[in-house]
Scaffold this motif. Structure first.
Motif, PDB file in Angstrom:
ATOM      1  N   THR A  72       4.361   7.983  12.230  1.00  0.00           N
ATOM      2  CA  THR A  72       6.213   9.170  11.949  1.00  0.00           C
ATOM      3  C   THR A  72       6.120   9.942  12.635  1.00  0.00           C
ATOM      4  N   TYR A  73       7.425  10.433  13.321  1.00  0.00           N
ATOM      5  CA  TYR A  73       7.608  10.981  14.609  1.00  0.00           C
ATOM      6  C   TYR A  73       8.831  11.992  13.631  1.00  0.00           C
ATOM      7  N   THR A  74       8.720  13.247  14.189  1.00  0.00           N
ATOM      8  CA  THR A  74       9.921  13.687  13.612  1.00  0.00           C
ATOM      9  C   THR A  74      10.298  14.508  15.170  1.00  0.00           C
ATOM     10  N   ASP A  75      11.114  15.269  14.999  1.00  0.00           N
ATOM     11  CA  ASP A  75      12.477  16.322  16.515  1.00  0.00           C
ATOM     12  C   ASP A  75      12.601  16.983  15.216  1.00  0.00           C
ATOM     13  N   SER A  76      13.941  17.964  15.809  1.00  0.00           N
ATOM     14  CA  SER A  76      14.287  19.328  15.056  1.00  0.00           C
ATOM     15  C   SER A  76      15.106  18.507  14.043  1.00  0.00           C
ATOM     16  N   GLN A  77      15.833  17.597  14.117  1.00  0.00           N
ATOM     17  CA  GLN A  77      16.743  16.631  13.183  1.00  0.00           C
ATOM     18  C   GLN A  77      16.328  15.241  12.934  1.00  0.00           C
ATOM     19  N   ASN A  78      15.539  14.493  12.891  1.00  0.00           N
ATOM     20  CA  ASN A  78      15.401  13.271  11.948  1.00  0.00           C
ATOM     21  C   ASN A  78      13.745  13.213  11.777  1.00  0.00           C
ATOM     22  N   LEU A  79      13.859  11.821  11.034  1.00  0.00           N
ATOM     23  CA  LEU A  79      11.898  11.844  10.852  1.00  0.00           C
ATOM     24  C   LEU A  79      12.824  10.420  11.473  1.00  0.00           C
ATOM     25  N   TYR A  80      11.501   9.930  12.757  1.00  0.00           N
ATOM     26  CA  TYR A  80      11.258   8.595  11.932  1.00  0.00           C
ATOM     27  C   TYR A  80       9.715   7.773  12.221  1.00  0.00           C
ATOM     28  N   ILE A  81      10.380   6.759  11.184  1.00  0.00           N
ATOM     29  CA  ILE A  81       9.275   6.250  10.941  1.00  0.00           C
ATOM     30  C   ILE A  81       8.977   4.397  12.011  1.00  0.00           C
TER      31      ILE A  81
END
Length: 139
Positions: free
Chosen positions: A66-75
């Motif tokens: 998983t990875y997050t930025d300021s707006q989204n969660l990426y799986i």
């Protein structure tokens, strides 16, 4: 005295069995769906640069991250090296529970009659969804 010890052992077993059952029901409740999550399959060009680098490092072996930025969660889910091309990944479920995010994917092989080629492929998928704090459980 032996009868007392047997009764004590029986009581201890019954207590541990009851505790085990209550633990199972808690686990089942944790998996109760609160709601489905909307998502988009993120193309390579849409990924944050750091996430692209992580995937490039891991793509030859199965991975889940998983990875997050300021707006989204990426799986991201990768299935490692496959003998040919033509593989795809199906998202069976993506939903929120009270304590986690549940993701179930499935690797599907080349369709009959399709020419998958002879080169290895490295199928993976990246889902972009709303930014949430819950941990992701990969199934």
């Amino acid at each position: 005295m032996r009868k007392f010890v047997k009764m004590l052992l029986a009581a201890a077993l019954a207590a541990s069995f009851a505790a085990g059952l209550s633990g199972c029901s808690v686990s089942r409740e944790d998996k109760d769906k609160v709601r489905d999550l909307e998502f988009q399959v993120a193309a390579q060009g849409e990924l944050p640069q750091e996430l692209s680098k992580l995937i490039a490092q891991k793509v030859s072996q199965p991975f889940k991250l998983t990875y997050t930025d300021s707006q989204n969660l990426y799986i991201a889910v990768g299935y490692g090296a496959q003998p040919t091309g033509g593989y795809s990944i199906s998202v069976k479920e993506l939903y929120l529970t009270e304590n986690s995010i549940i993701l179930q994917t499935e690797l599907m092989g080349p369709e009959k009659g399709e020419d998958p080629g002879t080169e290895q492929s490295f199928p993976y998928i990246v889902l972009r969804t709303e930014l949430l704090e819950e941990p992701v459980v990969f199934q």
